[in-house]
Design an enzyme around this catalytic site. Structure first.
Site, mmCIF file in Angstrom:
data_model
loop_
_atom_site.group_PDB
_atom_site.id
_atom_site.type_symbol
_atom_site.label_atom_id
_atom_site.label_comp_id
_atom_site.label_asym_id
_atom_site.label_seq_id
_atom_site.Cartn_x
_atom_site.Cartn_y
_atom_site.Cartn_z
ATOM 1 N N ASP A 82 -7.156 141.808 4.169
ATOM 2 C CA ASP A 82 -6.862 140.510 4.803
ATOM 3 C C ASP A 82 -7.135 139.376 3.810
ATOM 4 O O ASP A 82 -8.153 139.354 3.147
ATOM 5 C CB ASP A 82 -7.776 140.353 6.033
ATOM 6 C CG ASP A 82 -7.338 139.214 6.937
ATOM 7 O OD1 ASP A 82 -8.188 138.659 7.642
ATOM 8 O OD2 ASP A 82 -6.137 138.857 6.905
ATOM 9 N N ASP A 104 -2.766 136.072 -0.327
ATOM 10 C CA ASP A 104 -2.752 134.749 0.301
ATOM 11 C C ASP A 104 -2.545 133.681 -0.764
ATOM 12 O O ASP A 104 -3.502 133.182 -1.346
ATOM 13 C CB ASP A 104 -4.061 134.520 1.055
ATOM 14 C CG ASP A 104 -4.059 133.159 1.763
ATOM 15 O OD1 ASP A 104 -4.995 132.900 2.550
ATOM 16 O OD2 ASP A 104 -3.132 132.358 1.515
ATOM 17 N N GLU A 134 1.720 134.455 2.767
ATOM 18 C CA GLU A 134 1.455 133.335 3.676
ATOM 19 C C GLU A 134 2.102 132.058 3.162
ATOM 20 O O GLU A 134 2.054 131.752 1.973
ATOM 21 C CB GLU A 134 -0.052 133.104 3.842
ATOM 22 C CG GLU A 134 -0.387 131.960 4.803
ATOM 23 C CD GLU A 134 -1.876 131.788 5.057
ATOM 24 O OE1 GLU A 134 -2.578 132.803 5.203
ATOM 25 O OE2 GLU A 134 -2.323 130.633 5.080
ATOM 26 N N HIS A 180 -8.321 129.471 12.006
ATOM 27 C CA HIS A 180 -9.337 130.519 11.996
ATOM 28 C C HIS A 180 -10.548 130.056 12.795
ATOM 29 O O HIS A 180 -10.885 128.876 12.802
ATOM 30 C CB HIS A 180 -9.771 130.807 10.560
ATOM 31 C CG HIS A 180 -8.784 131.620 9.796
ATOM 32 N ND1 HIS A 180 -8.449 131.360 8.485
ATOM 33 C CD2 HIS A 180 -8.051 132.700 10.141
ATOM 34 C CE1 HIS A 180 -7.565 132.249 8.064
ATOM 35 N NE2 HIS A 180 -7.307 133.079 9.046
ATOM 36 N N GLY A 181 -11.206 131.018 13.464
ATOM 37 C CA GLY A 181 -12.380 130.659 14.249
ATOM 38 C C GLY A 181 -11.955 130.203 15.644
ATOM 39 O O GLY A 181 -10.793 130.282 16.005
ATOM 40 N N GLY A 209 -5.488 133.615 13.162
ATOM 41 C CA GLY A 209 -6.279 132.780 14.060
ATOM 42 C C GLY A 209 -6.071 133.124 15.514
ATOM 43 O O GLY A 209 -6.077 132.257 16.379
ATOM 44 N N ASN A 230 -3.509 138.394 14.288
ATOM 45 C CA ASN A 230 -4.825 138.727 13.740
ATOM 46 C C ASN A 230 -5.938 138.239 14.652
ATOM 47 O O ASN A 230 -5.889 137.098 15.127
ATOM 48 C CB ASN A 230 -5.002 138.027 12.401
ATOM 49 C CG ASN A 230 -4.112 138.588 11.315
ATOM 50 O OD1 ASN A 230 -3.066 139.177 11.611
ATOM 51 N ND2 ASN A 230 -4.517 138.429 10.079
ATOM 52 N N THR A 233 -12.689 136.691 14.824
ATOM 53 C CA THR A 233 -13.870 136.028 15.412
ATOM 54 C C THR A 233 -14.266 136.640 16.750
ATOM 55 O O THR A 233 -15.448 136.952 16.969
ATOM 56 C CB THR A 233 -13.597 134.518 15.582
ATOM 57 O OG1 THR A 233 -13.326 133.956 14.288
ATOM 58 C CG2 THR A 233 -14.785 133.802 16.197
HETATM 59 O O1 G3H Z 1 -7.424 136.695 8.991
HETATM 60 C C1 G3H Z 1 -7.998 136.841 10.071
HETATM 61 C C2 G3H Z 1 -7.513 136.187 11.264
HETATM 62 O O2 G3H Z 1 -6.682 135.136 10.968
HETATM 63 C C3 G3H Z 1 -8.579 135.964 12.264
HETATM 64 O O3 G3H Z 1 -8.592 134.739 12.880
HETATM 65 O O4 G3H Z 1 -11.004 134.804 13.528
HETATM 66 O O5 G3H Z 1 -9.484 133.091 14.491
HETATM 67 O O6 G3H Z 1 -9.290 135.501 15.158
HETATM 68 P P1 G3H Z 1 -9.647 134.527 14.077
HETATM 69 ZN ZN ZN Z 2 -6.359 134.843 8.803
#
Ligand code: G3H
Ligand code: ZN
Length: 277
Positions: A82, A104, A134, A180-181, A209, A230, A233
């Site tokens: 990732d 990325d 990306e 993200h997060g 995210g 994806n 978190t």
């Molecule tokens: O690359 C990992 C994902 O984009 C995770 O995003 O933590 O917001 O679920 P997230």
């Molecule tokens: Zn990500």
């Protein structure tokens, strides 16, 4: 079943008009819980290893664990690097047996993103692995990856045309306001921009995210054409929630089993949402 690439699971997603979940794993226990649930649900999925786990020295160890556990399963599993930060890290992952890698290049110029993606495609395809790139930026910050929110983040349609004409990626992550997060309030995803991108993009589209995006927005994103989502978190938080729930037991396996149960519950929920069950 030995590991597969994204190119084995995306046709299933396209045929069923669903999204393939990509769950980040950070420990043995989380990997066990995620893979057990994937098997129970018979849901072809992607296991992602992110930059925090890599920084914590787990690139190879998690690859060995996932490869071993996936080898005992009937359900197809992709092992995915990732947010690969550079070509060197991609090579390390390919050497460790990853069947898919993300490079990325979203913070680079379009020309440099194309160049490093080309280099990655050559190496990855030579060993039968798939590649995600990306365009645009994923907001927020996670695993020491962050975006300067003052800079433009929305993916440009023309960039998608130019990028996918130059490189034949297996998947393309796009920035449409996803972060993200956890989100502060309701996410502000630009579905209009996603529709424009979906019209011109030959590659399966990826939504990063995924944690905290409400079900109705997930369904819209999938209807428009998102084929990989994806989630990191919420996986981590569910494991910690389970550990905390049993912290008074002061017993390691009582705590980790509780953590695994919480992870299984979350993974099942995401699988059913992403596959519109
Ligand atoms: O690359 C990992 C994902 O984009 C995770 O995003 O933590 O917001 O679920 P997230
Ligand atoms: Zn990500």
């Amino acid at each position: 079943m030995s590991l597969v690439t994204m190119n084995e699971v995306f046709p299933i997603a396209e045929e069923k008009k669903i999204a393939i979940p990509a769950f980040n794993v950070d420990t043995l226990e989380i990997a066990q819980a995620v893979l057990e649930t994937i098997e129970e649900e018979n849901a072809p999925s992607i296991i992602a290893v992110g930059q925090a786990a890599i920084k914590d020295g787990k690139l190879e160890a998690l690859a060995s664990i996932v490869t071993l556990l996936a080898g005992k399963m009937k359900t197809p599993v992709v092992l995915h690097l990732d947010h690969g930060q550079n070509f060197e890290q991609v090579i390390k992952a390919l050497r460790a047996g990853y069947s898919s890698v993300m490079i990325d290049g979203s913070t680079l110029s379009l020309a440099d993103n194309i160049a490093v993606t080309k280099q990655t495609l050559q190496a990855a395809h030579a060993v039968g692995a798939s590649v995600e790139a990306e365009l645009g930026a994923i907001l927020g910050s996670e695993d020491n990856i962050s975006h300067d929110d003052s800079k433009p983040f929305l993916v440009k349609v023309q960039d998608v045309v130019d990028f996918t004409s130059a490189v034949d990626v297996d998947a393309l992550a796009v920035g449409i306001g996803n972060a993200h997060g956890l989100y502060k309030g309701r996410p502000n995803l630009d579905f209009g921009r996603l529709r424009e991108v979906a019209e011109v993009c030959p590659a399966p589209l990826v939504l990063h995210g995924g944690s905290g995006i409400p079900a109705d927005m997930i369904k819209t994103a999938i209807e428009i054409g998102i084929r990989k989502i994806n989630v990191a978190t919420e996986v981590r938080l569910s494991y910690v929630k389970g550990l905390n729930a049993e912290s008074r037991s002061e017993d390691y396996y009582t705590m980790t089993n509780s953590g695994k149960c919480c992870v299984k519950e979350l993974v099942r929920e995401k699988i059913r949402l992403f596959s519109r069950r």
